[in-house]
Scaffold this motif. Structure first.
Motif, PDB file in Angstrom:
ATOM      1  N   ARG A   1       0.799  -1.229   0.000  1.00  0.00           N
ATOM      2  CA  ARG A   1       0.000   0.000   0.000  1.00  0.00           C
ATOM      3  C   ARG A   1       0.833   1.280   0.000  1.00  0.00           C
ATOM      4  O   ARG A   1       0.417   2.268  -0.606  1.00  0.00           O
ATOM      5  CB  ARG A   1      -0.947  -0.010   1.200  1.00  0.00           C
ATOM      6  N   PRO A   2       2.020   1.316   0.651  1.00  0.00           N
ATOM      7  CA  PRO A   2       2.796   2.564   0.605  1.00  0.00           C
ATOM      8  C   PRO A   2       3.162   3.022  -0.803  1.00  0.00           C
ATOM      9  O   PRO A   2       3.308   4.222  -1.037  1.00  0.00           O
ATOM     10  CB  PRO A   2       4.050   2.220   1.426  1.00  0.00           C
ATOM     11  N   PHE A   3       3.370   2.082  -1.739  1.00  0.00           N
ATOM     12  CA  PHE A   3       3.688   2.506  -3.110  1.00  0.00           C
ATOM     13  C   PHE A   3       2.526   2.236  -4.070  1.00  0.00           C
ATOM     14  O   PHE A   3       2.716   2.036  -5.266  1.00  0.00           O
ATOM     15  CB  PHE A   3       4.985   1.848  -3.614  1.00  0.00           C
TER      16      PHE A   3
ATOM     17  N   ASN B   1       3.651   9.159   0.381  1.00  0.00           N
ATOM     18  CA  ASN B   1       3.119   7.871   0.806  1.00  0.00           C
ATOM     19  C   ASN B   1       1.809   7.572   0.084  1.00  0.00           C
ATOM     20  O   ASN B   1       0.901   8.408   0.042  1.00  0.00           O
ATOM     21  CB  ASN B   1       2.888   7.867   2.319  1.00  0.00           C
ATOM     22  N   GLY B   2       1.702   6.364  -0.486  1.00  0.00           N
ATOM     23  CA  GLY B   2       0.507   5.964  -1.220  1.00  0.00           C
ATOM     24  C   GLY B   2       0.581   6.226  -2.706  1.00  0.00           C
ATOM     25  O   GLY B   2      -0.263   5.731  -3.461  1.00  0.00           O
TER      26      GLY B   2
ATOM     27  N   ARG C   1       9.645   1.373  -4.421  1.00  0.00           N
ATOM     28  CA  ARG C   1       8.872   0.424  -3.619  1.00  0.00           C
ATOM     29  C   ARG C   1       9.362   0.345  -2.181  1.00  0.00           C
ATOM     30  O   ARG C   1       8.638  -0.103  -1.300  1.00  0.00           O
ATOM     31  CB  ARG C   1       8.933  -0.968  -4.247  1.00  0.00           C
ATOM     32  N   ILE C   2      10.607   0.739  -1.936  1.00  0.00           N
ATOM     33  CA  ILE C   2      11.213   0.586  -0.619  1.00  0.00           C
ATOM     34  C   ILE C   2      10.697   1.676   0.322  1.00  0.00           C
ATOM     35  O   ILE C   2      10.564   2.835  -0.059  1.00  0.00           O
ATOM     36  CB  ILE C   2      12.747   0.636  -0.733  1.00  0.00           C
TER      37      ILE C   2
END
Length: 569
Positions: free
Chosen positions: A294-296, A406-407, A467-468
């Motif tokens: 979800r963060p990326f 974020n997101g 992605r990290i």
């Protein structure tokens, strides 16, 4: 003996007047005392209400800051929990003082009771069933006696109520039938049960598992509560059901494990778990691996798997991730070292450093609030290092950039990092090297700086991959259930107990990550898994079960509503 002298009429009148005056003064004094008591009660209620209101607003502000700016300190989560506990007590005190003030005000006509201004309460959820109780209106007008009445409207007061847990025994009857022609006897087959020859229903099994592993209630406490409710069950009997239910849920655990190991990036962490041994307890380990895209902006659902081991040797994470390759976000545990070998098969695992771990080492040396607390208690305050404080501020600047992206997609995050974070990282490395040259190698600051510089490639890897994440907080959040449980159950009874805990934690925490009620989901899975086709077991995974349950509840015909009209006795 001389006869008694009777008082004169004037003396009697004076005595009566004096008695009346004394009574009036006593009543006035009592009224003044009641007024003073009421005023004091109002003052105490006003003070308690003000403290509760201030605490409420402080908690709301802290939560809003956390949502907008993220975690500003390592202890923010514990601080919020402590603020909630304090608010709970202050609210209870304010309610009690308000009732005392109201009771004191009823004893005097001069002082009005203090009316507490409370934060607006949210309405009760719409999905809760409503039981409608109508208080009958008078059949005639109380003023004139006429029966020509017309309804103008109604006022509804909603009160939240709960139905105590009820127990029942379900009897499944299978009739035997004899044929008069061929004299054969037939009978319907016995229904499938999640536990062979089991006596516990799926809802009961789900409650046992969730209470033990989700709410940290050991079986002996559950057995005591069941006994008080009139259902005596021994701990060994309940333990049999826990073991059988965990075994029945293994296929779901394997599906979640496959889903997690299909990720390109994982969070990994571990924590201690005491294991009962002969005459002592030994320290085992619970490992978790979290998939959260979800963060990326990833569309795949989040999930977590737990594994148990008797020790912390590096062979365990190597076995857990034997068939996986990708990006692993974890701490600097040496046991992960062989996973990062370039020639590893089936592929290399790339290390991504955790800035939260690195920041924590500096934060402990720059804890201004902690030093102030120790000083206020008369204790020796630890020295605050300006270098550590500046390091925390520099790392916080990186986190501030990440919160804004974020997101977003991995490509968008990467573009922001190349533009804003890369210059800060270059400056941070140069500054750390300059500070290290001024310090002794044995200094705590030097150790904190070397923690980052020796793993700089792992820390800087986020600049090349959107992605990290900057931190490994996803794995730490998933592990939080274990320390909470340790306070309740103290230790696992055996290695098999640790393995069962790993399976149960995987199921419950994955359900929570997908905003699914773990107990409701487990109850439905246990009711269906015995007869469910093996090739369609993925339909029982939390994220797919959630979508199906939402489709069912979206139909108004599936929502239970009560609209009973009854007259109270």
């Amino acid at each position: 003996m001389e006869p008694a002298v009777s008082p004169l009429p004037d003396d009697v009148a004076a005595l009566k007047a004096l008695l009346r005056l004394s009574t009036e003064r006593a009543v006035a004094a009592e009224q003044r005392a009641a007024s003073v008591e009421a005023e004091l009660a109002n003052a105490r209620a006003r003070e308690s209400a003000t403290e509760a209101l201030i605490a409420h607003y402080k908690l709301q502000i802290a939560k809003l800051k956390r949502e907008q700016y993220g975690t500003s300190a390592e202890r923010t989560r514990r601080l919020l929990e402590q603020m909630e506990f304090e608010l709970e007590e202050l609210e209870a005190d304010a309610a009690e003082e308000g009732l005392i003030a109201e009771a004191a005000a009823t004893r005097t006509a001069k002082v009005a009771a203090f009316e507490r201004r409370k934060p607006a309460r949210k309405p009760f959820p719409d999905h809760l069933p409503r039981e409608r109780i109508v208080i009958p209106s008078p059949c005639s007008c109380p003023a004139c006696g006429s029966d020509r009445l017309t309804k103008l409207g109604e006022d509804v007061t909603e009160t939240l109520e709960v139905i105590p847990r009820s127990w029942k025994v379900i009897q499944t009857v299978r009739e035997r039938i004899a044929c008069r022609e061929c004299e054969k006897i037939t009978q319907p087959p016995a229904p499938f049960h999640v536990v062979p020859r089991g006596w516990a229903g799926p809802s009961f099994l789900a409650m046992l598992l969730f209470e033990k592993y989700g709410q940290h209630q050991p079986l002996n406490r559950q057995a005591d509560r069941f006994s008080r409710e009139g259902v005596p069950l021994s701990v060994s009997t309940l333990a049999d059901q826990v073991g059988a239910a965990t075994f029945a849920l293994m296929p779901i655990f394997r599906l979640i494990e496959s889903h997690v190991l299909a990720a390109e990036r994982l969070h990994g962490d571990d924590t201690t778990v005491p294991i009962k041994a002969k005459g002592k307890t030994e320290t085992g380990r619970l490992w978790d691996y979290v998939r959260d895209d979800r963060p990326f902006g990833g569309a795949d659902p989040p999930a977590v798997i737990f594994h148990y081991s008797r020790n912390r040797r590096g062979e365990h994470p190597r076995a857990h991730l034997e068939t996986w390759s990708g990006i692993l976000q974890a701490d600097a545990y040496a046991g992960y070292g062989e996973l990062y070998d370039a020639g590893r098969q089936p592929g290399q695992i790339l290390e991504a450093g955790c800035f939260a771990h690195a920041r924590r080492k500096f934060f402990e040396l720059a804890d201004v609030e902690g030093a102030a607390r120790k000083k206020s208690r008369g204790k020796k305050a630890s020295f605050i290092y300006p270098i550590a404080l500046e390091a925390v501020q520099k790392i916080d600047a990186l986190f501030a950039i990440e919160r804004n992206s974020n997101g977003k997609t991995a490509a968008e995050r990467l573009a922001v990092r190349q533009e804003l974070s890369a210059p800060l990282m270059a400056g941070l490395k140069e500054w750390l090297e300059a500070q290290l040259a001024k310090l002794s190698n044995k200094h705590d600051l030097a150790k904190a700086i070397n923690y980052m510089l020796r793993r700089w490639d792992a820390f800087a890897r986020f600049l090349d991959d959107g992605r990290i994440c900057l931190s490994n907080n996803a794995a730490e959040r998933a592990l939080r259930c274990v320390p909470l449980g340790r306070k309740a159950w103290l230790f696992c009874g055996s290695d098999r107990g640790g393995q069962r805990a790993a399976i149960a934690y995987s199921l419950i925490q994955t359900a929570r990550l997908n905003n699914v009620d773990p107990q409701a989901w487990l109850a439905d899975v246990l009711a269906r898994i015995a007869e469910h086709p093996v090739n369609r077991l993925d339909e029982l995974l939390p994220w797919k079960w959630k979508s199906k349950s939402l489709m069912l509840t979206s139909d108004p015909s599936n929502i239970a509503t009560w609209n009973l009209v009854r007259t109270p006795n």
